[in-house]
Design a protein around this motif. Structure first.
Motif, PDB file in Angstrom:
ATOM      1  N   ILE A  73     -31.634 -35.005 -52.658  1.00 36.61           N
ATOM      2  CA  ILE A  73     -32.591 -34.089 -52.039  1.00 36.61           C
ATOM      3  C   ILE A  73     -33.871 -34.870 -51.810  1.00 36.61           C
ATOM      4  O   ILE A  73     -34.320 -35.612 -52.686  1.00 36.61           O
ATOM      5  N   ILE A 105     -27.077 -32.789 -44.744  1.00 34.87           N
ATOM      6  CA  ILE A 105     -26.182 -31.636 -44.664  1.00 34.87           C
ATOM      7  C   ILE A 105     -26.936 -30.315 -44.633  1.00 34.87           C
ATOM      8  O   ILE A 105     -26.384 -29.285 -44.291  1.00 34.87           O
ATOM      9  N   ASP A 106     -28.227 -30.353 -45.003  1.00 29.76           N
ATOM     10  CA  ASP A 106     -29.038 -29.144 -44.934  1.00 29.76           C
ATOM     11  C   ASP A 106     -30.491 -29.548 -44.762  1.00 29.76           C
ATOM     12  O   ASP A 106     -30.930 -30.579 -45.279  1.00 29.76           O
ATOM     13  N   ASP A 117     -24.074 -38.856 -55.424  1.00 29.94           N
ATOM     14  CA  ASP A 117     -23.519 -38.500 -54.115  1.00 29.94           C
ATOM     15  C   ASP A 117     -24.275 -37.413 -53.369  1.00 29.94           C
ATOM     16  O   ASP A 117     -24.003 -37.156 -52.207  1.00 29.94           O
ATOM     17  N   CYS A 118     -25.206 -36.758 -54.013  1.00 25.20           N
ATOM     18  CA  CYS A 118     -26.003 -35.725 -53.361  1.00 25.20           C
ATOM     19  C   CYS A 118     -27.476 -36.000 -53.654  1.00 25.20           C
ATOM     20  O   CYS A 118     -27.871 -36.119 -54.806  1.00 25.20           O
ATOM     21  N   GLN A 143     -25.926 -33.908 -59.404  1.00 23.23           N
ATOM     22  CA  GLN A 143     -24.539 -34.200 -59.796  1.00 23.23           C
ATOM     23  C   GLN A 143     -24.150 -35.646 -59.509  1.00 23.23           C
ATOM     24  O   GLN A 143     -23.218 -35.919 -58.786  1.00 23.23           O
ATOM     25  N   THR A 182     -31.631 -36.687 -57.278  1.00 17.36           N
ATOM     26  CA  THR A 182     -30.185 -36.592 -57.106  1.00 17.36           C
ATOM     27  C   THR A 182     -29.665 -35.343 -57.791  1.00 17.36           C
ATOM     28  O   THR A 182     -30.260 -34.834 -58.726  1.00 17.36           O
ATOM     29  N   THR A 215     -31.165 -32.137 -47.748  1.00 18.75           N
ATOM     30  CA  THR A 215     -30.084 -32.436 -48.674  1.00 18.75           C
ATOM     31  C   THR A 215     -29.161 -33.424 -47.978  1.00 18.75           C
ATOM     32  O   THR A 215     -28.758 -33.203 -46.837  1.00 18.75           O
ATOM     33  N   TRP A 216     -28.822 -34.496 -48.664  1.00 15.72           N
ATOM     34  CA  TRP A 216     -28.035 -35.597 -48.113  1.00 15.72           C
ATOM     35  C   TRP A 216     -26.681 -35.684 -48.794  1.00 15.72           C
ATOM     36  O   TRP A 216     -26.584 -35.577 -50.013  1.00 15.72           O
ATOM     37  N   ASP A 217     -25.636 -35.949 -47.995  1.00 15.97           N
ATOM     38  CA  ASP A 217     -24.299 -36.243 -48.524  1.00 15.97           C
ATOM     39  C   ASP A 217     -24.120 -37.752 -48.520  1.00 15.97           C
ATOM     40  O   ASP A 217     -24.068 -38.369 -47.455  1.00 15.97           O
ATOM     41  N   SER A 225     -21.614 -39.222 -50.402  1.00 22.53           N
ATOM     42  CA  SER A 225     -20.275 -39.517 -50.922  1.00 22.53           C
ATOM     43  C   SER A 225     -19.459 -40.313 -49.899  1.00 22.53           C
ATOM     44  O   SER A 225     -19.616 -40.141 -48.693  1.00 22.53           O
ATOM     45  N   ASP A 278     -23.487 -25.905 -61.797  1.00 28.82           N
ATOM     46  CA  ASP A 278     -23.569 -25.981 -60.338  1.00 28.82           C
ATOM     47  C   ASP A 278     -24.708 -25.164 -59.750  1.00 28.82           C
ATOM     48  O   ASP A 278     -24.709 -24.880 -58.555  1.00 28.82           O
TER      49      ASP A 278
END
Length: 137
Positions: free
Chosen positions: A88, A109-110, A85-86, A82, A80, A98-100, A102, A130
């Motif tokens: 990998i 998402i990528d 909610d995100c 952050q 994960t 990469t997963w969203d 939230s 970040d």
């Protein structure tokens, strides 16, 4: 523990507190996530040989979500970013996704193609708040 001849014996492993069932395949990777808003329960991500990623609620002992990933190929690594909610994931399909997650979302998402089909896992290092560095085989 000592047997009747005075030899020491190995201790038996403890009984599990609970068992998470439902992956339908062998589990290749696990990742706990405890960082998030206060009052949120820790969750466990599991990646399976059938390409599924389960997001386990450790309070109910059930999967909150199941993500279909990596074209049904084995999930080798999950991490994960952050909070929860995100996500990998790395799969045997030679890709990092990469997963969203939230707001109830479950979308990729990528998608980063790799040149490796091995079983070596990626590694992630946080350089600053970040900024991350991903090492991939």
């Amino acid at each position: 523990n000592i047997d009747c001849r005075g030899n020491s014996m190995a201790l038996q492993p403890p009984d599990p507190k609970f068992v998470l069932r439902g992956t339908g395949a062998s589990v290749n990777t696990l990742h706990f996530c405890c960082r998030d808003q206060e009052g949120c329960d820790p969750i466990l991500f599991s990646g399976s040989a059938n390409g599924l990623i389960h997001i386990w609620n450790l309070k109910t002992h059930r999967a909150d979500k199941v993500l279909e990933s990596h074209s049904g190929q084995s999930v080798l690594w999950i991490q994960t970013l952050q909070g929860r909610d995100c996500l990998i994931s790395q799969g045997r399909d030679a890709a990092v996704c990469t997963w969203d997650l939230s707001g109830g979302r479950t979308g990729v998402i990528d998608h980063i193609p790799l040149d490796s089909y091995g079983f070596c896992q990626c590694s992630l290092m946080q350089k600053s708040v970040d900024h991350y560095l991903l090492a991939a085989p």
